[in-house]
Design a protein around this motif. Sequence first.
Motif, PDB file in Angstrom:
ATOM      1  N   GLY A 275      -0.925   3.894  -6.687  1.00  0.00           N
ATOM      2  CA  GLY A 275       0.401   3.021  -6.718  1.00  0.00           C
ATOM      3  C   GLY A 275       1.136   2.817  -5.021  1.00  0.00           C
ATOM      4  N   LEU A 276       0.788   4.068  -4.546  1.00  0.00           N
ATOM      5  CA  LEU A 276       2.110   4.379  -3.167  1.00  0.00           C
ATOM      6  C   LEU A 276       1.293   3.488  -2.288  1.00  0.00           C
ATOM      7  N   GLU A 277       0.157   2.829  -2.743  1.00  0.00           N
ATOM      8  CA  GLU A 277      -0.579   2.484  -0.428  1.00  0.00           C
ATOM      9  C   GLU A 277       0.223   1.220  -0.546  1.00  0.00           C
ATOM     10  N   PRO A 278      -0.165   1.263   1.122  1.00  0.00           N
ATOM     11  CA  PRO A 278       0.600  -0.119   1.565  1.00  0.00           C
ATOM     12  C   PRO A 278       0.686  -1.645   1.077  1.00  0.00           C
ATOM     13  N   LYS A 279       1.372  -1.829   1.272  1.00  0.00           N
ATOM     14  CA  LYS A 279       1.195  -3.368   0.518  1.00  0.00           C
ATOM     15  C   LYS A 279       1.418  -4.514   2.287  1.00  0.00           C
ATOM     16  N   ARG A 337       0.563  -7.914  -1.261  1.00  0.00           N
ATOM     17  CA  ARG A 337      -0.456  -7.209  -2.001  1.00  0.00           C
ATOM     18  C   ARG A 337      -0.539  -5.998  -0.782  1.00  0.00           C
ATOM     19  N   LYS A 338      -1.172  -4.782  -2.300  1.00  0.00           N
ATOM     20  CA  LYS A 338      -1.087  -3.463  -0.848  1.00  0.00           C
ATOM     21  C   LYS A 338      -2.296  -3.744  -0.091  1.00  0.00           C
ATOM     22  N   LEU A 339      -2.160  -2.205   0.730  1.00  0.00           N
ATOM     23  CA  LEU A 339      -3.351  -2.410   1.244  1.00  0.00           C
ATOM     24  C   LEU A 339      -4.450  -1.522  -0.114  1.00  0.00           C
ATOM     25  N   THR A 340      -5.784  -2.073   0.955  1.00  0.00           N
ATOM     26  CA  THR A 340      -7.230  -1.129   0.359  1.00  0.00           C
ATOM     27  C   THR A 340      -7.174  -0.309   1.437  1.00  0.00           C
ATOM     28  N   PRO A 341      -8.047   1.322   0.108  1.00  0.00           N
ATOM     29  CA  PRO A 341      -8.211   1.933   1.220  1.00  0.00           C
ATOM     30  C   PRO A 341      -9.129   1.765   2.255  1.00  0.00           C
ATOM     31  N   ARG A 342      -9.964   1.026   2.160  1.00  0.00           N
ATOM     32  CA  ARG A 342     -10.630   0.003   3.608  1.00  0.00           C
ATOM     33  C   ARG A 342     -10.066   0.323   4.637  1.00  0.00           C
ATOM     34  N   GLU A 343      -8.493  -0.408   4.535  1.00  0.00           N
ATOM     35  CA  GLU A 343      -7.865  -0.902   5.625  1.00  0.00           C
ATOM     36  C   GLU A 343      -7.032  -0.117   6.416  1.00  0.00           C
ATOM     37  N   CYS A 344      -7.159   1.275   4.991  1.00  0.00           N
ATOM     38  CA  CYS A 344      -5.905   2.237   5.498  1.00  0.00           C
ATOM     39  C   CYS A 344      -6.955   3.413   6.580  1.00  0.00           C
ATOM     40  N   TRP A 345      -8.827   2.714   6.212  1.00  0.00           N
ATOM     41  CA  TRP A 345      -9.197   4.160   7.014  1.00  0.00           C
ATOM     42  C   TRP A 345      -9.367   2.715   8.429  1.00  0.00           C
TER      43      TRP A 345
END
Length: 392
Positions: A275-279, A337-345
């Motif tokens: 729940g703490l992913e960027p959005k 919306r949150k950033l997805t893990p793919r976007e963080c990578w």
Amino acid sequence: MKFLDLFAGIGGFRLGMERAGHECVGFCEIDQFARKSYKAIHDTEGEFEFHDITRVTDESVRGIGRVDVICGGFPCQAFSIAGKRAGFEDTRGTLFFEIARFASILRPKYLFLENVTGLLNHDNGNTFETILGALDELGYDAEWQVFNSKNFGVPQNRERVFIIGHLRGAGGRAVFPFGGENTQSDFEPRIEVVGSTQSEDSHSLGQKEIVYSPDGVMGCLTATDYKGPKQVAIPLLTPDRIKVVGVIEPNFNQSGCIYDPEGIAPTIRTMQGGGLEPKIAVREATSKGYSEATVGDSINLSHPNSATRRGRVGKQVANTLLTGEEQGVVTPNFRIRKLTPRECWRLQGFPDWAFDKAQAVNSNSQLYKQAGNSVTVNVIEAIARKLEETDE
């Protein structure tokens, strides 16, 4: 050149070094989930593999043989302003001396290290002086420079200090200073606050209520963002300025900020997920998502169309958060919306093929943490190429 990858994480150092033409001979990583991603991404067959660096014997280190470079982003929590800043009083801080132990045995020509910029001024500079003194006793002359990832082709505001140790008498020219490809970029250096979501009777403005201008810079993604993801507007990866256009609750370490899609991302922190992913903001909200909400309404993202307390509750009123739910404030022309893990990578410079391999063996929560723990591949590659040039 042959290099050893210490505190390897998911292989940010490795990928950058290999892009510059260097060869990995082995790696060390204590986290089992990071190792799963590392081994899924990289071909490690026949290489040396170590887990807990403090349990690696001197005899095992000598068995590695010749290496030209030791790489290592040694744990930074002991020096980060986000941590307790205990430095060498913290056991994580002493892990630098494990790098020193490996260097004393292997005697590589170069040490290539990374850490947070807080290392430079921790304990009024005494901690960094201790590190430089240790390198000097080992026979290494050190140089260092602070780089920001946003100047190397990724839209993330992430400053880190990089240290190059040169083995005395082994030759090689200085690597620093040099600039990134976008050193004179158009990114706005400031973060501009344009409003808040606090109630009218509140007298103080906390981080969780801040609403930033789309014309400013997005902050750094941090280790605990997985507890309350940042929000940004899409499209995500654009070479523009950081923009925060709203927030949701709860907000830990600015993790409740909603970012504009035309800005750059904040620094990715270690413990993403949960729940703490960027959005990001998604422009032109659809009726499916917000048919009953109007501008200024507080809404629960888990039940966007509900007329109950679990959905829309109205202006200047926040929902009572339930486990695993998200909350937001509807603003003109976008939803969040949150950033997805793919976007963080991607924000750390990893190609999608690498993420796909890691995704096959790890959960989203681990993927968020791994992105935040990693170095930015593009920065490593740029320094690695300079390292190659100085060795010619």
